[in-house]
Structures are given as structure tokens and as C-alpha cells.
Design a protein around this motif. Structure first.
Motif, PDB file in Angstrom:
ATOM      1  N   GLU A  18      49.166  42.297  41.957  1.00  0.00           N
ATOM      2  CA  GLU A  18      48.369  42.384  40.727  1.00  0.00           C
ATOM      3  C   GLU A  18      46.873  42.330  41.029  1.00  0.00           C
ATOM      4  O   GLU A  18      46.073  43.048  40.424  1.00  0.00           O
ATOM      5  CB  GLU A  18      48.748  41.258  39.773  1.00  0.00           C
ATOM      6  N   ILE A  19      46.492  41.480  41.976  1.00  0.00           N
ATOM      7  CA  ILE A  19      45.070  41.398  42.344  1.00  0.00           C
ATOM      8  C   ILE A  19      44.620  42.710  42.978  1.00  0.00           C
ATOM      9  O   ILE A  19      43.524  43.215  42.703  1.00  0.00           O
ATOM     10  CB  ILE A  19      44.829  40.212  43.292  1.00  0.00           C
ATOM     11  N   GLY A  20      45.464  43.284  43.827  1.00  0.00           N
ATOM     12  CA  GLY A  20      45.115  44.549  44.478  1.00  0.00           C
ATOM     13  C   GLY A  20      44.857  45.664  43.487  1.00  0.00           C
ATOM     14  O   GLY A  20      44.046  46.578  43.741  1.00  0.00           O
ATOM     15  N   ALA A  66      41.181  38.657  35.535  1.00  0.00           N
ATOM     16  CA  ALA A  66      41.131  40.109  35.330  1.00  0.00           C
ATOM     17  C   ALA A  66      42.446  40.785  35.680  1.00  0.00           C
ATOM     18  O   ALA A  66      42.770  41.841  35.126  1.00  0.00           O
ATOM     19  CB  ALA A  66      39.999  40.708  36.165  1.00  0.00           C
ATOM     20  N   ALA A  67      43.216  40.189  36.590  1.00  0.00           N
ATOM     21  CA  ALA A  67      44.507  40.774  36.938  1.00  0.00           C
ATOM     22  C   ALA A  67      45.438  40.832  35.737  1.00  0.00           C
ATOM     23  O   ALA A  67      46.332  41.683  35.667  1.00  0.00           O
ATOM     24  CB  ALA A  67      45.158  39.984  38.074  1.00  0.00           C
ATOM     25  N   ARG A  68      45.243  39.951  34.772  1.00  0.00           N
ATOM     26  CA  ARG A  68      46.043  39.945  33.555  1.00  0.00           C
ATOM     27  C   ARG A  68      45.286  40.531  32.349  1.00  0.00           C
ATOM     28  O   ARG A  68      45.871  41.198  31.506  1.00  0.00           O
ATOM     29  CB  ARG A  68      46.502  38.526  33.231  1.00  0.00           C
ATOM     30  N   LEU A  69      43.988  40.283  32.263  1.00  0.00           N
ATOM     31  CA  LEU A  69      43.228  40.698  31.086  1.00  0.00           C
ATOM     32  C   LEU A  69      42.417  41.961  31.304  1.00  0.00           C
ATOM     33  O   LEU A  69      41.828  42.480  30.347  1.00  0.00           O
ATOM     34  CB  LEU A  69      42.282  39.569  30.662  1.00  0.00           C
ATOM     35  N   LEU A 161      36.481  42.788  48.813  1.00  0.00           N
ATOM     36  CA  LEU A 161      36.621  41.827  47.726  1.00  0.00           C
ATOM     37  C   LEU A 161      38.045  41.325  47.629  1.00  0.00           C
ATOM     38  O   LEU A 161      38.294  40.115  47.525  1.00  0.00           O
ATOM     39  CB  LEU A 161      36.178  42.465  46.405  1.00  0.00           C
ATOM     40  N   VAL A 162      39.011  42.227  47.681  1.00  0.00           N
ATOM     41  CA  VAL A 162      40.407  41.822  47.547  1.00  0.00           C
ATOM     42  C   VAL A 162      40.829  40.944  48.726  1.00  0.00           C
ATOM     43  O   VAL A 162      41.512  39.927  48.547  1.00  0.00           O
ATOM     44  CB  VAL A 162      41.316  43.054  47.401  1.00  0.00           C
ATOM     45  N   VAL A 163      40.415  41.286  49.932  1.00  0.00           N
ATOM     46  CA  VAL A 163      40.724  40.451  51.097  1.00  0.00           C
ATOM     47  C   VAL A 163      40.090  39.065  50.930  1.00  0.00           C
ATOM     48  O   VAL A 163      40.702  38.047  51.272  1.00  0.00           O
ATOM     49  CB  VAL A 163      40.253  41.115  52.400  1.00  0.00           C
ATOM     50  N   ALA A 164      38.880  39.010  50.387  1.00  0.00           N
ATOM     51  CA  ALA A 164      38.213  37.723  50.177  1.00  0.00           C
ATOM     52  C   ALA A 164      38.994  36.848  49.204  1.00  0.00           C
ATOM     53  O   ALA A 164      39.167  35.642  49.420  1.00  0.00           O
ATOM     54  CB  ALA A 164      36.791  37.950  49.665  1.00  0.00           C
ATOM     55  N   VAL A 165      39.486  37.445  48.117  1.00  0.00           N
ATOM     56  CA  VAL A 165      40.261  36.687  47.136  1.00  0.00           C
ATOM     57  C   VAL A 165      41.592  36.240  47.734  1.00  0.00           C
ATOM     58  O   VAL A 165      42.000  35.078  47.576  1.00  0.00           O
ATOM     59  CB  VAL A 165      40.477  37.525  45.859  1.00  0.00           C
TER      60      VAL A 165
END
Length: 303
Positions: A18-20, A66-69, A161-165
Motif C-alpha cells: 500500500e505504501i509503494g 496517505a496510503a489509505r486516504l 522516499l518509499v525506501v525511507a519509509v
């Protein structure tokens, strides 16, 4: 990797998927994907002097919400007239719901972070931010074989950014410092600010020239930071060469997960079936006109 509970790996895989997808969520009137804008926000705060741990928690919490909203963020909800307390409650519920696989106390810290409005720190963006936003990833490359292109391609800002999260979320599993992993991930493709991505194939062909070419562009990116932040970035990047330290293991776990999940996204889209769309996802969902919709589709023999 030590699991905190038996279902943690499956839960994290779904969460990371979902984050990706923040690389692919865009909205009218907003420039670029959510992932790209969070990358920009992170460097803006860092350049303005915000403490790295605070930025890491705040940006990770925003990514989870943001992954949900999607782009129904704090600013938009306030603009729509929702009271601040209601906005906070909605954002906290979003993070609380999606962050079930995240271990405590990190989960509670992220829920708390989304409840606090971000500081107004209008830091000047370093030049490399726009360069990484414009630099596409290489696709799938292997020496001696043609490149496999998967479009639309992610850019390096989105990947970083995604790797950081991911790194912040994985840090407790490796005993790593989340702030260090976060900063290292944000900065791990500094060389691609000026160096087009030719992938593994190009790196192998460069051979002994690879290191000095990369160093030239890394030094250029570092030079755009003020001395204090530059030192902190150099220290964080020290974990990049190997997986011999907790920070290095957390970073490299996050990096390889994103690289492979990105390909899984393209393969999943290519293998999508109408059964999944209609039956599992409820594309024609329950409501007062569902029976009519079903009749129309049956008459048109769709699907």
C-alpha cells in the motif's frame, strides 16, 4: 529478521504494498505523486533545520495516512471546513488502522506524529531534489541481456522516499536507528541526481570507472547542503556499502523490498482478472441501483 509476532511478515508485505502505491497516486492541482511530494517535503524540512528523527516520524506517518486516504490530507480537510479535532481524529484512525503490523512503541509514535500539524519550515529545496524527481529508474537490467522496460516508470525521488519509509518501519526489527536509516535512504541515490540510470548492465560496463563517476555526482549533491546537514547525511550514508550493521541491514532490507515489490506491482496489474475486480473488489458495489447495473451488464454481455 526477528519477527515480533507470527503474522508480522504477511502483514508487513501488505502494508508495504500500500505504501509503494504512493508512487502512483496523483491528484488534480498537485504536482507529481504523493511519494514524490513527500520526498520534497522531507528535504524541505531537513534543509530548514528540522531534527532528522522528527522528520522521519512525521513523513512516515503522513505516508501511512496517505496510503489509505490518498490526497485527503490535513490541508484539504481543513479547507473543506472540518474542525481541526475531527481532522486529527480521521488522520489518526487512518494510521492506526493501516499500522497494525508495526511494532510498539513505533506504532503509537506514528499515530501521535500524524496528530501534530507539520511545522511551517519553508526550507529552500536542494537542487538534487528536482533532479531525482526527473530521473527515471532503469527498469530491469542484466549484463548481456536487453533491458526490460515497465511503464510508467518510477523516478528516483519516489523510490528513495518509499525506501525511507520502509526503513523506519523495519528499523526496530534490526535494532537500527530509524532516523539514520531514513536519512540514508533519502540520500542513497544522490549519484542519480546527475547520472542517468543505466542499471546493473551499465554499472558492470563502467567497471573501475563506476566509483569515480558516482563520487563526482554524490559530491555535487552533498555540496548543495549546509555543512551541518551535509555531515549528518555523510554519517548516515556510511551504512550503505554493506549489511554488516543494524542500520545497514534495515536499509538494505527496505531497498530490496521496494525493488521487488515495484516489479510485483506491474506483474499484478498485468495478471488482473475481471473476477477479482467484480467479485473480490466489488466494482459494481451494493446500493440502490445495483440490481439495475447488473441487468445492464447482463444484457450487454459484459464482461
Amino acid at each position: 529478521m526477528t519477527d515480533t509476532k507470527d503474522d508480522a511478515p504477511d502483514g508487513l508485505k501488505a502494508l508495504f504494498g500500500e505504501i509503494g502505491d504512493l508512487k502512483r497516486i496523483r491528484s488534480a492541482g498537485r504536482d507529481g505523486s504523493i511519494a514524490m511530494r513527500l520526498f520534497r517535503a522531507a528535504w524541505s524540512e531537513l534543509a530548514a533545520g528540522a531534527p532528522v528523527p522528527d522528520v522521519a516520524r512525521r513523513v512516515t506517518a503522513r505516508a501511512l495516512a496517505a496510503a489509505r486516504l490518498g490526497d485527503l490530507d490535513r490541508a484539504l480537510l481543513l479547507e473543506a471546513g472540518l474542525p481541526p479535532a475531527e481532522v486529527n481524529g480521521l488522520l489518526c484512525r487512518a494510521v492506526e488502522e493501516i499500522a497494525v503490523p508495526v511494532p510498539e512503541p513505533l506504532r503509537s509514535a506514528l499515530i501521535g506524529a500524524i496528530a501534530v500539524p507539520p511545522p511551517n519550515l519553508p526550507g529552500a529545496l536542494p537542487r538534487f531534489v528536482a533532479q531525482l524527481e526527473a530521473q527515471p529508474r532503469a527498469g530491469i537490467t542484466c549484463p548481456g541481456r536487453p533491458r526490460i522496460m515497465l511503464e510508467p516508470s518510477e523516478n528516483h525521488a519516489e523510490h528513495c522516499l518509499v525506501v525511507a519509509v520502509y526503513g523506519v518501519i523495519l528499523a526496530p526489527r534490526f535494532g537500527a536507528d530509524p532516523a539514520t536509516v531514513f536519512l540514508a535512504a533519502l540520500a542513497h541515490h544522490f549519484h542519480n541526481a546527475g547520472m542517468p540510470d543505466s542499471g546493473f548492465t551499465g554499472e558492470m560496463l563502467l567497471g573501475d570507472h563506476l566509483e569515480p563517476v558516482m563520487r563526482h555526482f554524490v559530491d555535487g549533491a552533498l555540496a548543495s547542503l549546509d555543512p551541518a546537514l551535509r555531515r549528518r547525511v555523510v554519517e548516515a550514508r556510511a551504512c550503505l556499502p554493506d549489511a554488516e550493521t543494524p542500520d545497514g541491514r534495515a536499509f538494505h532490507a527496505a531497498d530490496v523490498i521496494d525493488r521487488v515489490l515495484e516489479i510485483a506491482h506491474h506483474l499484478g496489474a498485468a495478471g488482473l482478472t475481471m473476477t477479482t475486480v467484480l467479485d473480490d473488489m466489488g466494482l459494481v458495489h451494493d446500493g440502490p441501483v445495483k440490481a439495475f447495473h447488473d441487468r445492464v451488464l447482463a444484457e450487454m454481455r459484459i464482461p
